[in-house]
Design a protein around this motif. Structure first.
Motif, mmCIF file in Angstrom:
data_model
loop_
_atom_site.group_PDB
_atom_site.id
_atom_site.type_symbol
_atom_site.label_atom_id
_atom_site.label_comp_id
_atom_site.label_asym_id
_atom_site.label_seq_id
_atom_site.Cartn_x
_atom_site.Cartn_y
_atom_site.Cartn_z
ATOM 1 N N PRO A 20 3.641 -5.983 15.753
ATOM 2 C CA PRO A 20 4.581 -6.756 14.929
ATOM 3 C C PRO A 20 5.003 -5.925 13.715
ATOM 4 O O PRO A 20 4.196 -5.226 13.113
ATOM 5 C CB PRO A 20 3.769 -7.977 14.503
ATOM 6 N N SER A 21 6.274 -5.974 13.418
ATOM 7 C CA SER A 21 6.805 -5.236 12.271
ATOM 8 C C SER A 21 8.021 -5.994 11.757
ATOM 9 O O SER A 21 8.556 -6.862 12.459
ATOM 10 C CB SER A 21 7.216 -3.827 12.697
ATOM 11 N N PRO A 22 8.488 -5.669 10.564
ATOM 12 C CA PRO A 22 9.698 -6.320 10.059
ATOM 13 C C PRO A 22 10.887 -6.125 11.005
ATOM 14 O O PRO A 22 11.660 -7.058 11.212
ATOM 15 C CB PRO A 22 9.933 -5.650 8.710
ATOM 16 N N LEU A 23 11.016 -4.939 11.603
ATOM 17 C CA LEU A 23 12.116 -4.679 12.535
ATOM 18 C C LEU A 23 12.027 -5.615 13.732
ATOM 19 O O LEU A 23 12.998 -6.268 14.103
ATOM 20 C CB LEU A 23 12.086 -3.220 13.007
ATOM 21 N N ARG A 24 10.853 -5.679 14.332
ATOM 22 C CA ARG A 24 10.671 -6.551 15.492
ATOM 23 C C ARG A 24 10.911 -8.002 15.119
ATOM 24 O O ARG A 24 11.582 -8.739 15.845
ATOM 25 C CB ARG A 24 9.266 -6.368 16.055
ATOM 26 N N GLU A 25 10.398 -8.433 13.977
ATOM 27 C CA GLU A 25 10.581 -9.819 13.547
ATOM 28 C C GLU A 25 12.051 -10.142 13.310
ATOM 29 O O GLU A 25 12.523 -11.219 13.684
ATOM 30 C CB GLU A 25 9.751 -10.094 12.300
ATOM 31 N N ARG A 26 12.785 -9.211 12.706
ATOM 32 C CA ARG A 26 14.217 -9.439 12.473
ATOM 33 C C ARG A 26 14.981 -9.513 13.784
ATOM 34 O O ARG A 26 15.869 -10.354 13.949
ATOM 35 C CB ARG A 26 14.795 -8.336 11.587
#
Length: 68
Positions: A20-26
């Motif tokens: 999980p990362s900010p990129l994946r979450e976005r």
């Protein structure tokens, strides 16, 4: 978005961005909110190689053709 396109895009995303990362979450949020324009903006800055980028762009094209 068609169910099969959404599933393909989410599966691809989760394989490429295992943690999980900010990129994946976005990207997941853009998919959940049926927002291909936002997904394209995010992907434009993602650290994908050429093959990955072509693949996700094809999936985004399928998504957009189903939403218009």
């Amino acid at each position: 978005m068609t169910t099969s396109t959404a599933v393909s895009l989410l599966r691809w995303l989760r394989r490429q961005l295992r943690e999980p990362s900010p990129l994946r979450e976005r990207l997941e949020a853009a998919i959940a909110n049926d927002d291909p324009d936002e997904a394209r903006r995010i992907v434009a800055n993602a650290p994908f190689n050429d093959a990955q980028r072509r693949h996700v762009e094809r999936l985004l094209d399928e998504w957009e053709s189903g939403t218009r």
